[in-house]
Design a protein around this motif. Structure first.
Motif, PDB file in Angstrom:
ATOM      1  N   MET A   1       0.860  -1.196   0.000  1.00  0.00           N
ATOM      2  CA  MET A   1       0.000   0.000   0.000  1.00  0.00           C
ATOM      3  C   MET A   1       0.893   1.241   0.000  1.00  0.00           C
ATOM      4  O   MET A   1       1.652   1.468   0.949  1.00  0.00           O
ATOM      5  N   PRO A   2       0.852   2.052  -1.040  1.00  0.00           N
ATOM      6  CA  PRO A   2       1.770   3.196  -1.155  1.00  0.00           C
ATOM      7  C   PRO A   2       1.706   4.161   0.021  1.00  0.00           C
ATOM      8  O   PRO A   2       2.743   4.614   0.513  1.00  0.00           O
ATOM      9  N   LEU A   3       0.493   4.489   0.476  1.00  0.00           N
ATOM     10  CA  LEU A   3       0.374   5.451   1.567  1.00  0.00           C
ATOM     11  C   LEU A   3       1.003   4.906   2.843  1.00  0.00           C
ATOM     12  O   LEU A   3       1.714   5.631   3.560  1.00  0.00           O
ATOM     13  N   ALA A  24       9.955   4.236  -3.081  1.00  0.00           N
ATOM     14  CA  ALA A  24       9.315   3.328  -2.113  1.00  0.00           C
ATOM     15  C   ALA A  24       7.822   3.180  -2.368  1.00  0.00           C
ATOM     16  O   ALA A  24       7.242   2.125  -2.098  1.00  0.00           O
ATOM     17  N   THR A  25       7.198   4.239  -2.852  1.00  0.00           N
ATOM     18  CA  THR A  25       5.741   4.219  -3.076  1.00  0.00           C
ATOM     19  C   THR A  25       5.373   3.917  -4.514  1.00  0.00           C
ATOM     20  O   THR A  25       4.176   3.855  -4.837  1.00  0.00           O
ATOM     21  N   GLN A  26       6.373   3.769  -5.373  1.00  0.00           N
ATOM     22  CA  GLN A  26       6.135   3.509  -6.803  1.00  0.00           C
ATOM     23  C   GLN A  26       5.261   4.606  -7.407  1.00  0.00           C
ATOM     24  O   GLN A  26       4.314   4.342  -8.148  1.00  0.00           O
ATOM     25  N   ARG A  27       5.601   5.829  -7.050  1.00  0.00           N
ATOM     26  CA  ARG A  27       4.919   7.004  -7.572  1.00  0.00           C
ATOM     27  C   ARG A  27       5.947   7.949  -8.175  1.00  0.00           C
ATOM     28  O   ARG A  27       7.121   7.927  -7.811  1.00  0.00           O
ATOM     29  N   GLN A  28       5.503   8.802  -9.063  1.00  0.00           N
ATOM     30  CA  GLN A  28       6.355   9.879  -9.546  1.00  0.00           C
ATOM     31  C   GLN A  28       6.459  10.951  -8.460  1.00  0.00           C
ATOM     32  O   GLN A  28       5.492  11.165  -7.713  1.00  0.00           O
ATOM     33  N   PRO A  29       7.611  11.623  -8.347  1.00  0.00           N
ATOM     34  CA  PRO A  29       7.745  12.649  -7.293  1.00  0.00           C
ATOM     35  C   PRO A  29       6.635  13.689  -7.312  1.00  0.00           C
ATOM     36  O   PRO A  29       6.174  14.125  -6.251  1.00  0.00           O
ATOM     37  N   GLN A  30       6.184  14.069  -8.516  1.00  0.00           N
ATOM     38  CA  GLN A  30       5.152  15.097  -8.598  1.00  0.00           C
ATOM     39  C   GLN A  30       3.791  14.617  -8.111  1.00  0.00           C
ATOM     40  O   GLN A  30       2.872  15.412  -7.919  1.00  0.00           O
ATOM     41  N   LEU A  32       3.476  12.791  -5.253  1.00  0.00           N
ATOM     42  CA  LEU A  32       3.532  12.518  -3.815  1.00  0.00           C
ATOM     43  C   LEU A  32       2.583  13.401  -3.022  1.00  0.00           C
ATOM     44  O   LEU A  32       1.987  12.962  -2.030  1.00  0.00           O
ATOM     45  N   ASN A  33       2.450  14.674  -3.435  1.00  0.00           N
ATOM     46  CA  ASN A  33       1.554  15.575  -2.689  1.00  0.00           C
ATOM     47  C   ASN A  33       0.115  15.072  -2.729  1.00  0.00           C
ATOM     48  O   ASN A  33      -0.598  15.138  -1.718  1.00  0.00           O
ATOM     49  N   ALA A  34      -0.314  14.561  -3.875  1.00  0.00           N
ATOM     50  CA  ALA A  34      -1.676  14.011  -3.964  1.00  0.00           C
ATOM     51  C   ALA A  34      -1.824  12.798  -3.056  1.00  0.00           C
ATOM     52  O   ALA A  34      -2.866  12.606  -2.416  1.00  0.00           O
ATOM     53  N   LEU A  35      -0.761  11.967  -2.985  1.00  0.00           N
ATOM     54  CA  LEU A  35      -0.802  10.811  -2.087  1.00  0.00           C
ATOM     55  C   LEU A  35      -0.871  11.261  -0.636  1.00  0.00           C
ATOM     56  O   LEU A  35      -1.609  10.668   0.180  1.00  0.00           O
ATOM     57  N   TRP A  36      -0.128  12.313  -0.297  1.00  0.00           N
ATOM     58  CA  TRP A  36      -0.114  12.790   1.083  1.00  0.00           C
ATOM     59  C   TRP A  36      -1.483  13.290   1.534  1.00  0.00           C
ATOM     60  O   TRP A  36      -1.830  13.188   2.715  1.00  0.00           O
ATOM     61  N   GLN A  37      -2.267  13.815   0.626  1.00  0.00           N
ATOM     62  CA  GLN A  37      -3.593  14.316   0.984  1.00  0.00           C
ATOM     63  C   GLN A  37      -4.523  13.210   1.446  1.00  0.00           C
ATOM     64  O   GLN A  37      -5.579  13.478   2.024  1.00  0.00           O
ATOM     65  N   ARG A  73      10.826 -13.378  17.314  1.00  0.00           N
ATOM     66  CA  ARG A  73      10.394 -13.405  15.912  1.00  0.00           C
ATOM     67  C   ARG A  73       9.271 -12.379  15.747  1.00  0.00           C
ATOM     68  O   ARG A  73       8.226 -12.477  16.396  1.00  0.00           O
ATOM     69  N   LEU A  74       9.492 -11.383  14.878  1.00  0.00           N
ATOM     70  CA  LEU A  74       8.583 -10.248  14.774  1.00  0.00           C
ATOM     71  C   LEU A  74       7.719 -10.329  13.520  1.00  0.00           C
ATOM     72  O   LEU A  74       8.197 -10.697  12.440  1.00  0.00           O
ATOM     73  N   ASP A  75       6.445  -9.972  13.686  1.00  0.00           N
ATOM     74  CA  ASP A  75       5.533  -9.724  12.568  1.00  0.00           C
ATOM     75  C   ASP A  75       4.962  -8.321  12.761  1.00  0.00           C
ATOM     76  O   ASP A  75       4.411  -8.030  13.830  1.00  0.00           O
ATOM     77  N   VAL A  76       5.083  -7.481  11.755  1.00  0.00           N
ATOM     78  CA  VAL A  76       4.537  -6.120  11.813  1.00  0.00           C
ATOM     79  C   VAL A  76       3.327  -6.074  10.889  1.00  0.00           C
ATOM     80  O   VAL A  76       3.437  -6.279   9.677  1.00  0.00           O
ATOM     81  N   LEU A  77       2.147  -5.821  11.488  1.00  0.00           N
ATOM     82  CA  LEU A  77       0.894  -5.827  10.739  1.00  0.00           C
ATOM     83  C   LEU A  77       0.354  -4.404  10.601  1.00  0.00           C
ATOM     84  O   LEU A  77       0.375  -3.640  11.570  1.00  0.00           O
ATOM     85  N   ARG A  78      -0.127  -4.088   9.407  1.00  0.00           N
ATOM     86  CA  ARG A  78      -0.716  -2.770   9.202  1.00  0.00           C
ATOM     87  C   ARG A  78      -2.017  -2.630   9.993  1.00  0.00           C
ATOM     88  O   ARG A  78      -2.282  -1.592  10.579  1.00  0.00           O
ATOM     89  N   GLU A  79      -2.824  -3.680  10.002  1.00  0.00           N
ATOM     90  CA  GLU A  79      -4.118  -3.621  10.693  1.00  0.00           C
ATOM     91  C   GLU A  79      -4.535  -5.024  11.096  1.00  0.00           C
ATOM     92  O   GLU A  79      -4.298  -5.997  10.373  1.00  0.00           O
ATOM     93  N   THR A  80      -5.152  -5.137  12.250  1.00  0.00           N
ATOM     94  CA  THR A  80      -5.727  -6.401  12.706  1.00  0.00           C
ATOM     95  C   THR A  80      -6.786  -6.085  13.757  1.00  0.00           C
ATOM     96  O   THR A  80      -6.901  -4.943  14.205  1.00  0.00           O
TER      97      THR A  80
END
Length: 568
Positions: A1-3, A24-30, A32-37, A73-80
């Motif tokens: 997930m890019p965000l 890292a987000t597989q986006r064009q630099p220009q 990124l601002n739209a993604l940040w919103q 042993r670590l697992d990092v989850l975005r949501e659960t």
């Protein structure tokens, strides 16, 4: 997930170039601002952009998915639903959970003790659960929560966070809760599998009352990975020792860390007081030892809650601890009434008429334990203040070589204004970063504090009124009221206003630049206090305020006094 990838990278509070973020987000630099919103509103305003670099003004409790630890042993989850549920379900499926850790960035069904919910917004709370298989019987694990709380507390203290434990397992700063622990056990294959859930407030929750956070309590900047690793390192040592020897090896250390040792407390069950007495200690099985009017009793945690008398709405609570704090400036006196560590009211007046102070003293002065002040006003005005507070000794404090972990590099603390020193001490309530502290009063002071608590000194310049008086007295045709602020003034009145403001803003920004260079480009916050604070903040260049955290704080000296008294 890019965000999510974007937030996880920026969560370390360090500057990252847009090319790194775009990759890292597989986006064009220009783009990124739209993604940040798309970020949540409580995070969106934390971003600062400068010279192609993005940086958050403070760390967030988000870890990279590849974070690891040598002993778990670590697992990092975005949501659960709940990090505890992930491990409990694994046990039920017959999977090994011993020394497995699940970190959750967001929980949809988090829970605490006694069925309470545990809620937090993304990045606000460090939430993780640890699986551990014990050789002991379930009945012998009653003190596991206390051992876990002690490990968390010791980890926080090692990182510069002065926290304590409220029996049995809450992490607290004074009356405010910093974190909690929930332990659930499952018996399977003739073994007891414990799931230890830990939640530590990383950023102060805006929607939760009586809460503390790592950012508000700790003097130094701490990253979530540092805190997680420090806790796991402690548990790596503590859990095997507890499995082999029980709570006894931890008993003395726990009582030292226990906030309420020797204090009067009340024990509640379903909201009703069941016992009242003085805490004698904690027994080898983790039960609380209480001396009541009927004698000594033992209290098991179970479904009970512990409260201090001042936290009870009813009953015979002891008198609150009350102070009067004074800020003796050059032209005005400011004061604050404090009860149990919290400011309840503030006021100010010119020295020529301190009647308001006397009236409030007659109204509120009963039960005041101490009157403490910081003054730059001179002995004559200090005597005027004392005349309004009959039969009480005022403790006027000066600058110090060290205080609250901050080292003062001023060559002679006796020459250093007490207001400047207590502004620095007070700033730690509002920033854990390096910061420039600006006080806009009769004089304007611009001081520098590093992230690792070195006060480097600062500058003094005339305040707005002194600048105007100097121009009026020493310069022909300039004895007039300043006008309004314009980028390019075309009248003398406006030129006066612009020149005075540019002097203050320029001094602030120059000190900011020096400090940022001194700190290797790390984030430098700005804290402005005093009567002209809002005016200065509005006059700063828009790009500067976008790139940096600029805060206006009233009564910063008072907060410094409050911090000093709290530690003392």
């Amino acid at each position: 997930m890019p965000l999510h990838s974007l937030l996880t990278i920026l969560a370390d509070n360090r500057p990252h170039h847009i090319t790194e973020l775009a990759h890292a987000t597989q986006r064009q630099p220009q783009h990124l601002n739209a993604l940040w919103q798309q970020t949540p509103p409580h995070i969106r305003g934390l971003l600062r952009q400068k010279d192609g670099f993005w940086q958050l003004v403070r760390p967030l409790a988000l870890l990279p998915e590849d974070h690891s630890h040598p002993h778990f042993r670590l697992d990092v989850l975005r949501e659960t639903t709940s990090s505890n549920d992930v491990l409990l379900d694994a046990v039920k499926r017959g999977e090994a959970v011993h020394r497995r850790v699940v970190v959750a960035h967001h929980q949809t069904a988090g829970r605490g003790r006694q069925g309470r919910g545990w809620e937090s917004r993304a990045g606000e709370c460090l939430m993780f659960s640890i699986g551990y298989t014990f050789g002991r019987e379930r009945a012998e694990l009653g003190a596991l929560a206390l051992v876990t709380a002690l490990a968390c507390r010791d980890a926080l203290v090692s990182l510069g966070c002065p926290v304590q434990i409220k029996w049995p397992n809450d992490l607290v700063s004074g009356l405010d809760k910093l974190g909690g622990i929930l332990i659930e056990t499952v018996r399977r294959d003739e073994q007891i599998h414990a799931v230890i859930g830990i939640g530590i407030n990383f950023v102060l929750p805006k929607t939760v009352e009586h809460a503390a956070s790592v950012q508000s309590v700790c003097a130094a900047k701490i990253l979530p990975a540092q805190l997680l690793d420090a806790v796991l390192n402690r548990l790596h040592q503590s859990l095997p020792q507890f499995d082999g020897h029980g709570f006894a090896p931890f008993q003395a250390a726990y009582q030292t860390a226990h906030r309420d040792q020797g204090r009067e407390v009340a024990i509640l069950h379903e909201g009703e007081i069941r016992h009242e007495g003085r805490v004698l200690g904690v027994a080898a099985d983790g039960t609380l030892q209480l001396l009541t009017e009927q004698g000594e009793i033992s209290v098991a945690s179970g479904e009970t809650s512990l409260r201090l008398p001042e936290q009870l709405e009813n009953g015979d609570a002891p008198a609150p601890v009350r102070y009067l704090l004074l800020d003796g400036g050059n032209s005005r006196l400011k004061w604050a009434w404090v009860e149990n560590g919290h400011i309840t009211a503030t006021n100010q007046a010119p020295y020529r008429n301190l009647d308001a102070l006397n009236q409030e003293w007659l109204q509120y002065g009963g039960g005041i334990e101490r009157v403490v002040g910081a003054a730059v006003c001179g002995t004559a005005k200090q005597a005027m203040v004392a005349a309004q507070l009959p039969h009480v000794r005022i403790e006027w404090l000066g600058s110090m070589k060290r205080g609250l972990g901050i080292y003062n590099h001023y060559q002679s603390p006796l020459e250093h204004g007490a207001d400047r020193w207590f502004n620095i001490l007070g700033s730690r309530r509002f920033s854990s970063n390096a910061c420039v502290v600006v006080s806009c009063g009769t004089a304007v002071t611009v001081d520098a504090l590093t992230a690792d608590n070195h006060y480097l000194g600062g500058t003094i310049m005339p305040g707005f009124h002194l600048m105007k008086e100097s121009l009026a007295l020493k310069t022909a045709n300039l004895n007039r009221a300043p006008g309004k602020l314009f980028p390019f003034p075309t009248t003398t009145a406006n030129a006066l206003a612009g020149g005075m403001m540019d002097a203050v803003c320029g001094s602030l920004m120059l000190m900011h630049s020096r400090l940022q260079a001194r700190c290797g480009g790390e984030a430098v916050d700005v804290i402005i206090t005093g009567g002209g604070a809002a005016k200065v903040a509005r006059a700063l260049p828009e790009q500067f305020t976008l790139d940096n955290s600029v805060k206006i704080v009233d009564n910063l000296v008072v907060f410094g006094l409050l911090n000093w008294i709290g530690q003392a």
